[in-house]
Design a protein around this motif. Structure first.
Motif, PDB file in Angstrom:
ATOM      1  N   GLN A  54       0.832  -1.213   0.000  1.00  0.00           N
ATOM      2  CA  GLN A  54       0.000   0.000   0.000  1.00  0.00           C
ATOM      3  C   GLN A  54       0.866   1.263   0.000  1.00  0.00           C
ATOM      4  N   TYR A  94     -12.055  -5.446   1.522  1.00  0.00           N
ATOM      5  CA  TYR A  94     -10.607  -5.392   1.288  1.00  0.00           C
ATOM      6  C   TYR A  94     -10.006  -6.742   0.861  1.00  0.00           C
ATOM      7  N   HIS A 122      -6.542  -0.187  -2.210  1.00  0.00           N
ATOM      8  CA  HIS A 122      -6.583  -0.640  -0.818  1.00  0.00           C
ATOM      9  C   HIS A 122      -6.323   0.520   0.143  1.00  0.00           C
ATOM     10  N   ALA A 123      -5.466   1.449  -0.300  1.00  0.00           N
ATOM     11  CA  ALA A 123      -5.059   2.536   0.601  1.00  0.00           C
ATOM     12  C   ALA A 123      -6.172   3.553   0.850  1.00  0.00           C
ATOM     13  N   GLN A 131      -8.103  -7.992  -2.654  1.00  0.00           N
ATOM     14  CA  GLN A 131      -6.773  -8.618  -2.600  1.00  0.00           C
ATOM     15  C   GLN A 131      -6.778  -9.966  -3.343  1.00  0.00           C
ATOM     16  N   VAL A 143      -0.734  -0.921  -4.379  1.00  0.00           N
ATOM     17  CA  VAL A 143      -2.186  -1.129  -4.320  1.00  0.00           C
ATOM     18  C   VAL A 143      -2.893   0.119  -3.761  1.00  0.00           C
ATOM     19  N   ASP A 144      -3.152   1.056  -4.658  1.00  0.00           N
ATOM     20  CA  ASP A 144      -3.742   2.336  -4.228  1.00  0.00           C
ATOM     21  C   ASP A 144      -5.210   2.211  -3.819  1.00  0.00           C
ATOM     22  N   SER A 193       0.523   3.868   1.625  1.00  0.00           N
ATOM     23  CA  SER A 193      -0.182   4.629   2.662  1.00  0.00           C
ATOM     24  C   SER A 193       0.769   5.184   3.710  1.00  0.00           C
ATOM     25  N   TYR A 207      -7.274   9.327   4.352  1.00  0.00           N
ATOM     26  CA  TYR A 207      -5.969   9.618   3.750  1.00  0.00           C
ATOM     27  C   TYR A 207      -5.999  11.028   3.169  1.00  0.00           C
TER      28      TYR A 207
END
Ligand code: TYM
Length: 328
Positions: A9, A126, A43-44, A130, A40-41, A11, A49
């Protein structure tokens, strides 16, 4: 060649747990497997954020991967959102996944507690995204740290359910663990993590790394310099196992148990080894930051190569689930 997929991620800062738990292992595998490594944007964005920092973080993460040795001649480096098939397959997998299984996932429960005010559907879903990340490339192996094992096992379940309902399509991916699958944070009490303020950043300058190590928690049984320590309970020793040479590891182990050396001397040896390994990576990152076009080209070609594979698999999936008309 068998295919590998793994993701990270964007993040926040990439830390040495990510590095020894995953990235360094990814590099070891590139000669033996057909590897895809992905930022994996999607997921972030399942947690709060900063929108204005997202692009910077995606590029920084990709730059670090390349600087660690994941070069485009040996593997694919891509960004998840550049290949829409990841989310398309997620929807189909959603339709074979019982909600109860997602509610039982350890990370969902943990993150649900930490982000109580924002338990969104993305957070629950999530692991399905994945699973789609991995299976859209029919990857058979997934190198991750220990905290991701449950998610990879879940992706095997998804593959099994899809295959049972629509006919054999996907492999059941297996975990590959590194030799340091769980690095603890400098607090000594929790896994090193971007969100816990207990991490040593891969790009931290040496003075900062030393300051974090100097003040890091050690084995709680060793209160005084003369107390014998228990390396098996010390997070500094776990880091030694990841960064130091075998003879240094046995030296530190023996010297700690007999109070031969103190914690500071032990940390100094670790610091020198960490610095030696991280400095060349940091230098490559600095160099690549000067030519951002280089990394953008890698990501563009990564997306193109991924789309070819993902497009074919998605076509097969659409046919299998009965939504592909004969005239398309
Ligand atoms: P992420 O971004 O949290 O972490 C990236 C990788 O680093 C490993 N890791 C650690 N290993 C050892 N000690 C630690 N303290 C530590 N912290 C992190 C993680 O296990 C991981 O391998 N959900 C994933 C990203 C993902 C993914 C995927 C992974 C999305 N799709 C498909 C594999 C396959 C994650 O959040 O990793």
């Amino acid at each position: 060649m068998d295919r590998i997929f793994s993701g990270i991620q964007p993040s926040g800062e990439i830390h040495i747990g990510n590095y020894v738990g995953a990235i360094r292992n990814w590099v070891k595998l590139i000669d033996r497997y057909d590897c895809i490594y992905c930022v994996v944007d999607y997921h972030a964005i399942t947690i709060e954020y900063d929108v204005t920092l997202m692009q910077k973080r995606i590029l920084e993460t990709a730059t670090i991967l390349v600087a660690c040795g994941l070069t485009p001649d040996k593997c694919i480096v891509s960004v998840q959102s550049h290949i829409p098939e990841h989310t398309e397959l997620t929807w189909i997998f959603n339709c074979v996944t019982p909600v109860g299984e997602l509610e039982r996932m350890t990370q969902f429960k943990e993150k649900g507690r930490r982000h109580r005010h924002n338990v969104n559907v993305g957070l629950l879903d999530y692991p399905v995204l994945q699973a789609a990340d991995i299976l859209i490339y029919k990857a058979g192996y997934v190198p991750v740290g220990e905290d991701q094992v449950q998610h990879v096992e879940f992706s095997r379940e998804v593959a099994r359910k899809f295959n049972a309902r629509f006919g054999k399509t996907f492999p059941e991916p297996q975990v590959i663990l590194s030799e340091a699958p769980r690095i603890m944070g400098t607090d000594g009490s929790a896994k090193m993590s971007k969100s816990l303020n207990n991490a040593i950043g891969l790009l931290d300058p040496p003075e900062m790394i030393w300051e974090k190590l100097r003040t890091a928690a050690t084995c709680e049984h060793r209160q005084r310099r003369t107390d014998p320590g228990h390396p098996e309970h010390c997070n500094i020793f776990t880091m030694h196992q990841a960064f130091s040479k075998p003879d240094q590891i046995s030296f530190v182990d023996q010297q700690c148990r007999t109070a031969g050396i103190g914690c500071i001397e032990c940390k100094e040896i670790l610091f020198r080894n960490m610095k030696e390994e991280l400095e060349p990576i940091q230098a490559r990152v600095r160099k690549m930051n000067g030519t951002p076009g280089y990394i953008i080209d890698i990501l563009k070609s990564g997306a193109a190569r991924c789309k070819t594979i993902a497009g074919e698999v998605m076509d097969e999936v659409r046919t299998k689930v009965g939504i592909k008309p004969s005239w398309l």
